[in-house]
Design a protein around this motif. Structure first.
Motif, PDB file in Angstrom:
ATOM      1  N   ILE A 205       3.947   4.521 -16.898  1.00 31.51           N
ATOM      2  CA  ILE A 205       5.358   5.078 -17.304  1.00 31.51           C
ATOM      3  C   ILE A 205       5.959   4.540 -15.656  1.00 31.51           C
ATOM      4  CG2 ILE A 205       4.608   7.270 -15.747  1.00 31.51           C
ATOM      5  CD1 ILE A 205       5.844   8.804 -18.249  1.00 31.51           C
ATOM      6  N   VAL A 206       5.119   4.310 -14.394  1.00 25.10           N
ATOM      7  CA  VAL A 206       6.012   3.704 -13.432  1.00 25.10           C
ATOM      8  C   VAL A 206       5.416   2.395 -13.421  1.00 25.10           C
ATOM      9  CG1 VAL A 206       6.742   4.637 -10.600  1.00 25.10           C
ATOM     10  CG2 VAL A 206       6.288   6.476 -12.846  1.00 25.10           C
ATOM     11  N   GLU A 207       6.584   1.720 -13.057  1.00 19.39           N
ATOM     12  CA  GLU A 207       6.597   0.049 -12.522  1.00 19.39           C
ATOM     13  C   GLU A 207       7.443   0.103 -11.932  1.00 19.39           C
ATOM     14  OE1 GLU A 207       6.482  -2.217 -16.152  1.00 19.39           O
ATOM     15  OE2 GLU A 207       4.059  -1.303 -16.967  1.00 19.39           O
ATOM     16  N   ASP A 208       7.089  -0.747 -10.965  1.00 22.22           N
ATOM     17  CA  ASP A 208       8.175  -1.238  -9.249  1.00 22.22           C
ATOM     18  C   ASP A 208       8.539   0.010  -9.113  1.00 22.22           C
ATOM     19  OD1 ASP A 208       6.460  -3.725  -9.669  1.00 22.22           O
ATOM     20  OD2 ASP A 208       7.760  -4.320 -11.029  1.00 22.22           O
ATOM     21  N   TRP A 367      -3.285   8.516 -13.174  1.00 27.17           N
ATOM     22  CA  TRP A 367      -2.088   9.118 -13.617  1.00 27.17           C
ATOM     23  C   TRP A 367      -1.519   9.992 -12.813  1.00 27.17           C
ATOM     24  CZ3 TRP A 367      -3.369  15.327 -12.516  1.00 27.17           C
ATOM     25  CH2 TRP A 367      -2.667  15.923 -13.555  1.00 27.17           C
ATOM     26  N   LEU A 368       0.183   8.630 -13.025  1.00 24.37           N
ATOM     27  CA  LEU A 368       1.062   8.366 -12.419  1.00 24.37           C
ATOM     28  C   LEU A 368       2.376   9.607 -11.549  1.00 24.37           C
ATOM     29  CD1 LEU A 368       1.598   5.391 -13.808  1.00 24.37           C
ATOM     30  CD2 LEU A 368       0.460   5.150 -11.493  1.00 24.37           C
ATOM     31  N   ALA A 369       2.132   9.656 -10.537  1.00 26.20           N
ATOM     32  CA  ALA A 369       3.630  10.861 -10.191  1.00 26.20           C
ATOM     33  C   ALA A 369       4.854   9.670  -9.653  1.00 26.20           C
ATOM     34  CB  ALA A 369       3.462  10.328  -7.917  1.00 26.20           C
ATOM     35  N   TYR A 370       5.978   9.937 -10.067  1.00 23.64           N
ATOM     36  CA  TYR A 370       7.960   9.643  -9.802  1.00 23.64           C
ATOM     37  C   TYR A 370       7.715   9.614  -8.227  1.00 23.64           C
ATOM     38  CZ  TYR A 370       6.801  11.407 -14.487  1.00 23.64           C
ATOM     39  OH  TYR A 370       6.148  11.355 -15.438  1.00 23.64           O
ATOM     40  N   PRO A 371       8.603   8.519  -7.754  1.00 24.09           N
ATOM     41  CA  PRO A 371       9.247   8.282  -7.137  1.00 24.09           C
ATOM     42  C   PRO A 371       9.635   9.077  -6.623  1.00 24.09           C
ATOM     43  CG  PRO A 371       9.602   6.493  -8.259  1.00 24.09           C
ATOM     44  CD  PRO A 371       8.518   7.388  -9.146  1.00 24.09           C
ATOM     45  N   GLY A 372       9.735   9.284  -5.034  1.00 25.82           N
ATOM     46  CA  GLY A 372      10.535   9.579  -4.397  1.00 25.82           C
ATOM     47  C   GLY A 372      10.691  10.907  -3.851  1.00 25.82           C
TER      48      GLY A 372
END
Length: 415
Positions: A205-208, A367-372
Motif C-alpha cells: 500500500i506504500v511504495e517509494d 505492516w506499512l506505516a504511511y509516510p510523513g
C-alpha cells in the motif's frame, strides 16, 4: 535476648538499603482485553527473578493509534512511561522524533543474546538505521474464525478458501435463518484488512513514499470489500461488540486477527470453534501483513538503576519464558525463537486453532506505516472510506477510490 544498639543500627541500615534498592518503572500497553491475562501470567516469574523491581502499569491504550497519540503528547509534557508497547507499524514515528531509544547499549552487554532467542530475523522488525529500537513481543496474522455448529446446520462442512466461497456460505446461512452470518474486520487498527487485501494481490500500500490507492489492486480490494459487505448483508458492528457476539455463538464466520483467539476461547459459548487461513481473492493470498507489537524504551529517567530495571522488564517479557505466555494466553505468535522451538514444541500440536497463523508465516509481509507526520491522518481517511462502504454511503468504488487518492495525496509530504 539482649539486642545491642549496634545490632539495631545494622538492622535499620539493611532495611534502608533494601528500600533504596527497590526500583519502580512505569509500563504502558494496548488492548487490555487481550493482554491483561498475559501480563498477569508473567508477573510471578518476573518478581521471583527481579524482587527489587516494581512494575507500575499505566492505563491501557485503546489501540495502536491511541498509543501513538498518547506517547506523542506525553513526550511534550515530560510524562513518558519507561517502557511502552507499540504496533509494528507505529515504531518509526517514535524513532524519528527521538522518543524511542536505541537498545544497542543494553544488547552489547548481553553475553548470550542470540542464544536467548533474539535472532536477526526477529530484530529486523524493529531495526532502523542499523540500530535496534524495539524487541518484538507478539506477531499476528489475519485468520478466519468459524462456528462449525452454524455452518454444519446449513450443510457447510468445508472452510472457505476464497471470498467467493465465503459469500456463498453467507447466502446459505442466511437461507437457513442466520440473521448475521459474518463479521469482516474492516475496523481493525491501522487499516490492517485493507493492507491484507492489497498484499493478497502482492501489492504494497506504500511504495517509494507514495500510497498506492490509485492502483488497480486498490480498486480490486475496494470492490472485494463491497461484495463481502453487501452480499453477506453484514451488520455494522463495533469490533468489541462483534467479538462478543461471535463468542456468544450468534455469528457464523468472523475474520479478525489471530490475536483475539485466547479471548474468544475464554468467553466462547457451547459450539465448535475452528480457525482457518485467511481467504484469497480467487486464489490463495500471495502475502499478508504482519500485525503485532514491540516493546520500546522511552524512559526519561537519568537514573541508571531505573534504566537497567526497564531493560530487565523489556527483555523478560520478550524472552523465551515471557513470550511463551503470549501464545498460551492469546492467539499471537511469539517472535522469540526459543519460545517457539523449545518451550512451545508441543503446544501447537495440542492447540490446532492457534497453529493456523503459524502455518501462514511464509506469507508474512510488512505492516506499512504511511509516510510523513500525517500518517495517522491518512489512516483515518482510509478508515472513513471503508466505513462508507460498510454503511452503504459509498456505492461506486471507482468514485470512492478517486476521492481517497485525492485526500491522501493532500496529506503526503511534499516531495
Amino acid at each position: 535476648m539482649k539486642i545491642t544498639t549496634t545490632a539495631i543500627a545494622l538492622a535499620l541500615t539493611a532495611t534502608a538499603v533494601c528500600a533504596e534498592d527497590k526500583v519502580t518503572i512505569e509500563f504502558a500497553y494496548p488492548y487490555s482485553h487481550l493482554f491483561d491475562v498475559t501480563y498477569e501470567a508473567m508477573m510471578p516469574a518476573f518478581k521471583e527473578a527481579h524482587p527489587n523491581i516494581e512494575v507500575k502499569f499505566r492505563a491501557t491504550y485503546e489501540s495502536y493509534e491511541d498509543g501513538t497519540n498518547t506517547i506523542l503528547r506525553e513526550a511534550v509534557s515530560g510524562n513518558l512511561p519507561d517502557v511502552t508497547m507499540h504496533g509494528l507499524n507505529r515504531q518509526l514515528i517514535l524513532v524519528e522524533k527521538g522518543i524511542a531509544q536505541s537498545l544497542e547499549p543494553f544488547i552489547a552487554k548481553e553475553a548470550d543474546f542470540e542464544k536467548d532467542g533474539y535472532h536477526q530475523a526477529m530484530l529486523s522488525l524493529s531495526t532502523f538505521d542499523d540500530q535496534v529500537y524495539g524487541l518484538p513481543f507478539s506477531i499476528s496474522l489475519p485468520v478466519g474464525y468459524y462456528n462449525m455448529d452454524i455452518l454444519n446446520a446449513a450443510g457447510i462442512d468445508k472452510i472457505p478458501s476464497t471470498w467467493d466461497e465465503v459469500i456463498s456460505a453467507c447466502e446459505t446461512m442466511k437461507a437457513n435463518g442466520i440473521a448475521n452470518p459474518i463479521f469482516w474486520g474492516w475496523n481493525i487498527t491501522g487499516n490492517w484488512f485493507m493492507q491484507a487485501m492489497m498484499w493478497s494481490q502482492d501489492k504494497a500500500i506504500v511504495e517509494d513514499g507514495k500510497v498506492t490507492l490509485d492502483s488497480p489492486e486498490a480498486l480490486q480490494a475496494l470492490e472485494q470489500i463491497q461484495e463481502i459487505v453487501t452480499k453477506c448483508e453484514m451488520q455494522n458492528l463495533e469490533w468489541k461488540a462483534a467479538l462478543a457476539s461471535f463468542s456468544a455463538g450468534d455469528i457464523g464466520m468472523m475474520f479478525w486477527s489471530t490475536s483475539a483467539l485466547g479471548a474468544v476461547e475464554r468467553s466462547q459459548g457451547d459450539f465448535e470453534l475452528r480457525t482457518g487461513a485467511f481467504p484469497g481473492m480467487g486464489t490463495a493470498p500471495k502475502g499478508l501483513p504482519a500485525g503485532g507489537n514491540a516493546a520500546m524504551l522511552t524512559s526519561q529517567s537519568e537514573d541508571p538503576a531505573v534504566r537497567d530495571a526497564a531493560w530487565a522488564w523489556l527483555k523478560f517479557i520478550t524472552s523465551g519464558e515471557g513470550a511463551a505466555e503470549v501464545a498460551k494466553t492469546t492467539g499471537y505468535m511469539p517472535p522469540n525463537k526459543a519460545a517457539n522451538e523449545i518451550i512451545l514444541a508441543d503446544f501447537y500440536e495440542q492447540n490446532p486453532n492457534k497453529r493456523t497463523a503459524v502455518d501462514q508465516l511464509p506469507l508474512l509481509r510488512d505492516w506499512l506505516a504511511y509516510p510523513g507526520d500525517n500518517g495517522l491522518a491518512i489512516t483515518q481517511v482510509i478508515y472513513d472510506g471503508m466505513e462508507r462502504i460498510v454503511t452503504g454511503d459509498a456505492t461506486d468504488m471507482k468514485e470512492l477510490q478517486k476521492e481517497l487518492v485525492e485526500e491522501v495525496n493532500d496529506l503526503l509530504p511534499n516531495s
